[in-house]
Design a protein around this motif. Structure first.
Motif, PDB file in Angstrom:
ATOM      1  N   LYS A 185      48.811 -49.149  58.760  1.00 33.93           N
ATOM      2  CA  LYS A 185      49.907 -49.765  59.521  1.00 33.93           C
ATOM      3  C   LYS A 185      51.152 -48.876  59.480  1.00 33.93           C
ATOM      4  N   PHE A 186      51.449 -48.340  58.303  1.00 30.72           N
ATOM      5  CA  PHE A 186      52.636 -47.494  58.151  1.00 30.72           C
ATOM      6  C   PHE A 186      52.563 -46.266  59.047  1.00 30.72           C
ATOM      7  N   TYR A 187      51.430 -45.573  59.037  1.00 28.29           N
ATOM      8  CA  TYR A 187      51.326 -44.335  59.805  1.00 28.29           C
ATOM      9  C   TYR A 187      51.193 -44.595  61.303  1.00 28.29           C
ATOM     10  N   ILE A 188      50.592 -45.691  61.683  1.00 29.49           N
ATOM     11  CA  ILE A 188      50.553 -46.028  63.109  1.00 29.49           C
ATOM     12  C   ILE A 188      51.974 -46.233  63.633  1.00 29.49           C
ATOM     13  N   GLU A 189      52.768 -46.990  62.886  1.00 28.70           N
ATOM     14  CA  GLU A 189      54.161 -47.219  63.303  1.00 28.70           C
ATOM     15  C   GLU A 189      54.953 -45.920  63.274  1.00 28.70           C
ATOM     16  N   LYS A 190      54.729 -45.107  62.242  1.00 31.10           N
ATOM     17  CA  LYS A 190      55.459 -43.844  62.090  1.00 31.10           C
ATOM     18  C   LYS A 190      55.171 -42.900  63.250  1.00 31.10           C
ATOM     19  N   TYR A 191      53.888 -42.701  63.567  1.00 30.55           N
ATOM     20  CA  TYR A 191      53.525 -41.751  64.620  1.00 30.55           C
ATOM     21  C   TYR A 191      53.873 -42.294  66.005  1.00 30.55           C
ATOM     22  N   GLU A 192      53.838 -43.602  66.172  1.00 25.78           N
ATOM     23  CA  GLU A 192      54.228 -44.198  67.451  1.00 25.78           C
ATOM     24  C   GLU A 192      55.716 -43.954  67.704  1.00 25.78           C
ATOM     25  N   VAL A 193      56.530 -44.158  66.669  1.00 29.18           N
ATOM     26  CA  VAL A 193      57.974 -43.907  66.789  1.00 29.18           C
ATOM     27  C   VAL A 193      58.232 -42.433  67.075  1.00 29.18           C
ATOM     28  N   GLU A 194      57.531 -41.549  66.350  1.00 30.58           N
ATOM     29  CA  GLU A 194      57.700 -40.109  66.558  1.00 30.58           C
ATOM     30  C   GLU A 194      57.328 -39.714  67.980  1.00 30.58           C
ATOM     31  N   LYS A 195      56.204 -40.229  68.452  1.00 29.27           N
ATOM     32  CA  LYS A 195      55.746 -39.894  69.802  1.00 29.27           C
ATOM     33  C   LYS A 195      56.785 -40.291  70.848  1.00 29.27           C
ATOM     34  N   ASN A 196      57.267 -41.508  70.751  1.00 26.59           N
ATOM     35  CA  ASN A 196      58.258 -41.994  71.722  1.00 26.59           C
ATOM     36  C   ASN A 196      59.556 -41.197  71.642  1.00 26.59           C
ATOM     37  N   LYS A 197      59.954 -40.839  70.422  1.00 30.48           N
ATOM     38  CA  LYS A 197      61.187 -40.062  70.243  1.00 30.48           C
ATOM     39  C   LYS A 197      61.036 -38.680  70.876  1.00 30.48           C
ATOM     40  N   PHE A 198      59.904 -38.032  70.605  1.00 29.97           N
ATOM     41  CA  PHE A 198      59.693 -36.688  71.150  1.00 29.97           C
ATOM     42  C   PHE A 198      59.565 -36.709  72.675  1.00 29.97           C
ATOM     43  N   MET A 199      59.001 -37.785  73.216  1.00 34.90           N
ATOM     44  CA  MET A 199      58.908 -37.884  74.679  1.00 34.90           C
ATOM     45  C   MET A 199      60.301 -38.011  75.287  1.00 34.90           C
TER      46      MET A 199
END
Length: 300
Positions: free
Chosen positions: A113-127
């Motif tokens: 759960k932690f890494y799914i949320e972490k990478y989702e936030v990162e992906k959206n930020k980088f986009m």
């Protein structure tokens, strides 16, 4: 020996009593010390042997419970490496405990759960920042955790943007390649791809599309080059065309780098490269071989 053990029985029981009191307070080192003193006096006395087993059992359970507490604390703090380290220690103590299975499931679900949320936030930020390579890297990390949570359209979009920039960087850094008809068409198709990917959120992409459009327009222009000669010289334009001796003629070319070669039998050929800028409308060259071959630009 038997009489000695009987004579020591009172001391042995005293040691065991102190050890038992220490055990009640979870003072295992002190309990073990007194128990060992009793064993030294009689290592076959049932009460002492039973107390030794009880000390070991309770200490193991105490340390196991302590490790479980540390694991859950580490999970709450998202320190999964520490949690895994303590889990390994707990498994060594009590490998068949049902609590091990429970804590393993808790750790696995929390980390996932932690890494799914972490990478989702990162992906959206980088986009949003238009850091497309970083965004696809974050998406690939999500995909590795669970391919089913990936938005296929979003993945296709990111891959298309990266494809666009890969080609755009080549054209941007080597613009003279656009003098080739095939490369110019390639750039034009890439521009169309970029237009399909642009939106009001892609500020940098939109700016780059303006730049690539300008570049395509520049290298789509036709520049007139007039060649003058002594009617005795052959002219080769590398990767373009060959011409027999002439007095004067003109050709229309796109901007780019061109290599002109003046030739005449018995005289060493002269080769010279010129960069035809998109900012000029016409150029003139003298191509001649008399005593030596010459390639001279007539106008600046």
């Amino acid at each position: 020996l038997y009489i000695s053990k009987i004579n020591n029985r009172s001391e042995i029981e005293q040691y065991n009593l102190i050890a038992l009191e220490s055990l009640k307070k979870n003072k295992f080192e002190s309990a073990r010390e007194k128990n060992n003193l009793a064993l030294n006096l009689d290592n076959q006395f049932a009460q002492t042997l039973e107390l030794k087993l009880e000390i070991n059992k309770k200490e193991k359970k105490f340390n196991f419970t302590k490790l479980l507490k540390l694991i859950y604390q580490a999970v709450d703090n998202n320190d999964f490496d520490l949690a895994k380290d303590n889990l390994s220690k707990a498994i060594k103590l009590m490998p068949t405990s049902q609590e091990i299975i429970q804590v393993q499931n808790t750790l696995m679900l929390a980390e996932r759960k932690f890494y799914i949320e972490k990478y989702e936030v990162e992906k959206n930020k980088f986009m949003l920042l238009e850091k497309w390579t970083d965004a696809i890297n974050a998406l690939n990390k999500l995909k590795k955790i669970n391919p089913g949570i990936i938005n296929n359209e979003e993945e296709e979009y990111l891959l298309s943007v990266i494809k666009f920039y890969k080609l755009w960087n080549i054209h941007k850094n080597q613009p003279n390649r656009l003098s080739s008809k095939e490369v110019l068409e390639e750039a034009d198709n890439n521009y169309e791809l970029g237009m399909n990917l642009s939106s009001n959120k892609t500020k940098q992409l939109n700016d780059d599309l303006i730049e690539i459009k300008t570049l395509i327009e520049e290298y789509s222009r036709r520049i007139t080059i007039t060649f003058k000669s002594n009617n005795q010289t052959y002219l080769d334009i590398k990767r373009f065309k060959k011409f027999d001796p002439f007095k004067e003629f003109s050709i229309s070319v796109r901007p780019g780098e061109y290599t002109f070669i003046a030739k005449k039998t018995g005289i060493e050929a002269k080769r010279k490269s010129f960069l035809v800028s998109p900012n000029v409308s016409n150029l003139s060259f003298y191509i001649g071989c008399d005593f030596v071959c010459e390639v001279i630009k007539l106008n600046d």
